[in-house]
Design an enzyme around this catalytic site. Structure first.
Site, short mmCIF file in Angstrom:
data_model
loop_
_atom_site.label_atom_id
_atom_site.label_comp_id
_atom_site.label_asym_id
_atom_site.label_seq_id
_atom_site.Cartn_x
_atom_site.Cartn_y
_atom_site.Cartn_z
N ARG A 17 0.81 -1.24 0.00
CA ARG A 17 0.00 0.00 0.00
C ARG A 17 0.84 1.27 0.00
NH1 ARG A 17 -2.90 -2.69 4.02
NH2 ARG A 17 -4.65 -3.85 3.15
N LYS A 32 3.11 11.84 -11.77
CA LYS A 32 2.28 10.91 -12.54
C LYS A 32 3.08 9.65 -12.79
CE LYS A 32 -0.61 13.75 -15.58
NZ LYS A 32 -0.83 14.05 -17.01
N GLU A 55 10.58 17.36 -26.11
CA GLU A 55 9.91 17.95 -24.94
C GLU A 55 10.48 19.34 -24.62
OE1 GLU A 55 7.26 16.43 -23.68
OE2 GLU A 55 7.53 14.36 -24.37
N LYS A 81 8.18 22.76 -15.74
CA LYS A 81 7.31 21.63 -15.37
C LYS A 81 6.88 21.75 -13.92
CE LYS A 81 5.77 17.17 -15.73
NZ LYS A 81 5.68 16.01 -16.59
N GLU A 125 -4.20 18.23 -12.91
CA GLU A 125 -4.48 18.49 -14.33
C GLU A 125 -5.93 18.87 -14.59
OE1 GLU A 125 -2.36 15.96 -17.20
OE2 GLU A 125 -3.98 16.37 -18.62
N ARG A 148 -1.98 22.45 -16.31
CA ARG A 148 -1.11 21.29 -16.57
C ARG A 148 -1.44 20.66 -17.92
NH1 ARG A 148 0.76 16.35 -12.44
NH2 ARG A 148 2.27 15.47 -13.89
N ASN A 202 0.24 18.84 -22.53
CA ASN A 202 -0.16 17.84 -23.52
C ASN A 202 0.00 18.34 -24.95
OD1 ASN A 202 -0.93 15.85 -21.66
ND2 ASN A 202 -2.86 16.92 -21.30
N HIS A 205 0.70 16.00 -27.74
CA HIS A 205 0.61 14.64 -27.21
C HIS A 205 -0.69 13.93 -27.54
CE1 HIS A 205 4.23 15.71 -25.17
NE2 HIS A 205 4.30 14.55 -24.55
N HIS A 224 0.39 10.71 -29.07
CA HIS A 224 0.23 9.38 -28.46
C HIS A 224 -0.40 8.40 -29.42
CE1 HIS A 224 0.59 10.59 -23.94
NE2 HIS A 224 1.73 10.19 -24.45
N HIS A 259 8.55 8.16 -28.74
CA HIS A 259 7.70 9.18 -28.13
C HIS A 259 8.01 10.57 -28.68
CE1 HIS A 259 5.10 11.00 -25.16
NE2 HIS A 259 6.08 11.83 -24.82
#
Ligand code: ADP
Ligand code: ZN
Length: 342
Positions: free
Chosen positions: A105, A127, A169, A211, A221, A225, A229, A232, A236, A246
């Site tokens: 946990r 993330k 990026e 960032k 987000e 935030r 993207n 992206h 993606h 990527h």
């Protein structure tokens, strides 16, 4: 130099310009996670340590691999006091963060990003996640690591393609936030940053700052935030369907998004051609063969969709991104126009 960044879900210590080995090796309660490539290239770093090695590549971002790692932690008798150290690119830091969130946990974890991309993007922001078949990052959590160690000596072994991935990026930050950076990049090239340690350090720091700032303001987000993207959404889909890396996929996605912004009358200046020139300079593609229908069917399952719309990031100008809700029909139209033009 240590800098503490306070996110809503926790504090993270950032160690810039550090020697990660000196700070992390030789501790009894530590388990390292890395991939085969990093293990092969940086074996000295791991000598005498407890290490779990995963296969290199995106396929390791799976629930099955999470289970494997947890199983190994059990075999190693890892406890709640164990510190999990993810050493590698975004794939490794993503899985390590996920495993640390669920093993018993939740146990502590820290990251040593070893690619430019992981240093300026993937390792930051809490993330983590793994893919579910074709659906990227469909399962995961937002949970901050205790610390991130920036040790640019790892980058000495980085292949050209991974430098380009990182620069995609870097260029993304420049497009959505930082016109001055964009102009600086236009005057320089990859070699400049690979050969000048000072230039590289300050580039990494500048992107990390962008960032951090974005995530501190909007960790979950719900707002700004989302700007990250940029490139992206389509990127993606392209990455998944056509097996580009990527960075390559995001590069193409950014040009498409810039073009979309121009078509929608959002951009105040010509952005797509200038962006394409910069991407080329950093070894990145600006177009690829795709099928609009294939992209659309993947976009329709995107996490950012709602009803018949999807949130898309466009450029008002170089250095200023904007979030726009666009109907799928508009995107489909522009994608098929772009498809036939290129
Ligand atoms: P990302 O691009 O998100 O960081 P990966 O974790 O898949 O994605 O890393 C990209 C590739 O680079 C992988 O094949 C990985 O093994 C390799 N890699 C990671 N760090 C280094 C390094 N310092 N030197 C050489 N290759 C590396
Ligand atoms: Zn990305």
């Amino acid at each position: 130099m240590m800098q503490e960044v306070v996110f809503p879900s926790g504090k993270v210590e950032y160690y810039f310009g550090c020697k990660a080995g000196e700070l992390l090796r030789g501790k009894a309660n530590t388990v390292f996670v890395t991939d085969e490539n990093v293990m092969g290239l940086h074996a000295d770093f791991f000598a005498g340590e407890r290490v779990i090695v995963v296969p290199a590549g995106e396929d390791s971002k799976s629930v099955a691999e999470v289970e494997n790692i947890c199983q190994k932690l059990v075999e190693m008798e890892a406890t709640r006091e164990t510190l999990l150290v993810g050493v590698g690119g975004g794939v490794v830091t993503d899985i390590a963060g996920f495993v640390a969130a669920v093993y018993m946990r939740g146990i502590d974890c820290v990251f040593v990003p070893t690619t430019l991309l992981a240093m300026i993007d993937a390792s930051i922001g809490g993330k983590n996640g793994v893919n579910l078949g074709l659906h990227k990052n469909m399962t995961g959590t937002i949970r901050q690591p205790q610390a991130i160690y920036f040790d640019i000596s790892f980058l000495q072994t980085l292949p050209d393609e991974e430098w380009s991935n990182g620069f995609a990026e870097v260029i993304k930050y420049a497009c959505i936030f930082d016109r001055a950076l964009f102009e600086k990049l236009e005057k320089r090239d990859t070699t400049h940053f690979i050969t000048s340690r000072t230039a590289l350090k300050s580039l990494v720091q500048r992107c990390v700052d962008w960032k951090n700032k974005t995530v501190v303001n909007d960790e979950k987000e719900t707002g700004e935030r989302k700007l990250l993207n940029f490139g992206h959404t389509t990127g993606h889909a392209i990455e998944t369907l056509y097996h580009l890396s990527h960075g390559q996929a995001v590069a193409v996605g950014m040009v498409i998004a810039a073009y979309l912004g121009e078509q929608q009358g959002i951009s105040k200046e010509q952005v797509s051609s200038r962006l394409a020139t910069l991407l080329t300079r950093y070894g990145l593609p600006t177009t690829t063969q795709y099928k609009t229908q294939e992209l659309m069917s993947l976009l329709r399952t995107d996490k950012k969709r709602s009803g018949d719309d999807i949130q898309y990031i466009l450029l008002e100008e170089i250095g200023r991104g904007i979030i726009k809700r666009l109907p799928f029909a508009t995107i489909e139209e522009v994608l098929s126009e772009y498809e036939s033009n290129y």
